[in-house]
Design an enzyme around this catalytic site. Structure first.
Site: not given
Ligand SMILES: *Cc1c(COP(=O)(O)O)cnc(C)c1O
Length: 399
Positions: A140, A225, A254
């Protein structure tokens, strides 16, 4: 307005791209949130780890209010006095050399893809338009067209084509598969240290270390990520520290702004980021003074208030307590720091029912996929509150 009126109006007027629990929240403080009817809940999701510091942290709020009385947005056409200190502080904390500030997580992931492709053409010498990036099954990384192009979740991907080419998908947690997938045109490998949305999937120890070795050997950029795993969630500032490595590029977002504001960044340990020249990439809001001031305060409280260590200690305690719950329908309980997953066997009939019952007991949790509940409270949670929570969790999922 009553809770049901908000829900009816929201369902009538809004796009139905979420299926939220029916708690209409109007107030938050620390680990607690309240709905419009005054019911109080323990937040066990922390806005997908965007409020690691707890709701409405007073020091972040203070920094935000102070900054918004002075200057909020200049655009990067001009400089602002919050950007350089933000760079210096985040580099120091994460041991990085360069920063590219953006807003949402998906934007930062897009930025990393652009950067690595350009590096592939200009530095590695990959023929034009041939760059390949390797990613993992069940990843994700966000919701843009390019990112969903390499998603393996049909719900996230189907119906949104045509898709962006240039990605290769391998199983998560399998370093050998990475080495096999590499071609002369491979420029990067992007992976989550722990797959959050896939249901808190933790690879075996040493996986990232092996990936790092393989990437170095083949001159490939390792991209982590850490939007969800980073900034204390797993009991370390960055989850890569569990494997004793440093990624070439790291994406954070985040909790970078404690839930006050969308702020994300690409952090670079290498010269990869130097391929970006003026005009080649940008964002009107990226690196704005309000965002930088909020991010600086968010990082500061994480460190000053010992939240990273607390996540480590409370995570161990929480998992230990959860493991005492007996139910043959529980398949596995796993976690690192305060990123915890309870997986049920399919015969349990899905995790959603438990989340709804936990809501009645005063805990807000969310199922990921069908059979997993994720517990990821703010990193300021205490032992007493965990005891309070486990008692209620036991009453719902125990036998
Ligand atoms: C939440 C998340 C994203 C996307 O972030 P947004 O601010 O919602 O665009 C990408 N990678 C990971 C691992 C995430 O948890």
């Amino acid at each position: 307005m009553k809770q049901k009126d908000y829900i009816e109006m929201e369902n009538r007027l809004g796009a139905h791209n979420y299926k939220p629990l029916n708690a209409v929240l109007s107030k938050g403080e620390g680990v607690w949130v309240w709905d419009v009817e005054g019911n109080k809940y323990l937040d066990c999701l922390s806005a997908y780890s965007a409020v690691n510091q707890g709701h409405c942290h007073p020091k972040i709020r203070e920094a935000m209010v102070e900054q918004l009385q002075k200057l909020t947005l200049t655009s990067r056409a001009f400089r602002n006095d919050q950007l350089a200190p933000f760079y210096e502080e985040i580099c120091e904390l994460t041991n990085s050399h360069k920063v590219l500030p953006m807003n949402s997580g998906a934007e930062a992931v897009e930025s990393v893809i652009k950067t690595v492709r350009k590096w592939g053409y200009e530095v590695k010498g990959v023929p034009e338009d041939q760059a390949e990036i390797i990613v993992c099954e069940e990843n994700f990384h966000g919701r843009t067209i390019t990112i969903v192009s390499f998603s393996t979740d049909p719900t996230a991907r189907a119906g949104f084509g045509p898709y962006t080419p240039g990605f290769k998908i391998i199983p998560f947690g399998d370093a050998e598969a990475l080495e096999k997938a590499i071609t002369p045109n491979t420029v990067g490998f992007m992976v989550e240290p722990i797959q959050g949305e896939a249901g808190v999937k933790i690879p075996t120890a040493g996986y990232l270390k092996k990936c790092k070795e393989i990437c170095t050997k083949h001159e490939i950029v390792l991209i982590l990520d850490e939007i969800q795993t980073g900034l204390g969630r797993t009991g370390k500032m960055l989850a890569e520290e569990h494997d004793g490595i440093e990624a070439d590029l790291t994406v954070v977002g985040k909790a970078l702004a404690g839930g006050f504001y969308p702020v994300s960044a690409v952090l670079s340990n290498t010269e990869v980021m130097s391929v970006l020249q003026p005009g080649e990439h940008g964002s009107t809001f990226g690196g704005n003074p309000l965002a930088c001031a909020v991010a600086r305060a968010s990082l500061k409280v994480l460190v000053e208030e010992g939240m990273v260590e607390n996540a480590f200690n409370m995570g161990e305690y929480f998992v230990g307590q959860l493991k005492q719950i007996k139910n043959p329908l529980i398949k596995e309980i796993r976690g690192r720091g305060l990123m915890i997953g309870v997986e049920f066997n399919p015969e349990a009939g899905g995790a959603r029912q438990y989340c709804e019952k936990l809501q009645e007991k005063g805990l807000l949790c969310k199922e990921t996929h069908d059979n997993i509940i994720r517990f990821a409270p703010p990193l300021i949670i205490t032992k007493d509150i965990i005891d309070w929570a486990v008692e209620r969790i036991q009453s719902v999922i125990g036998t």
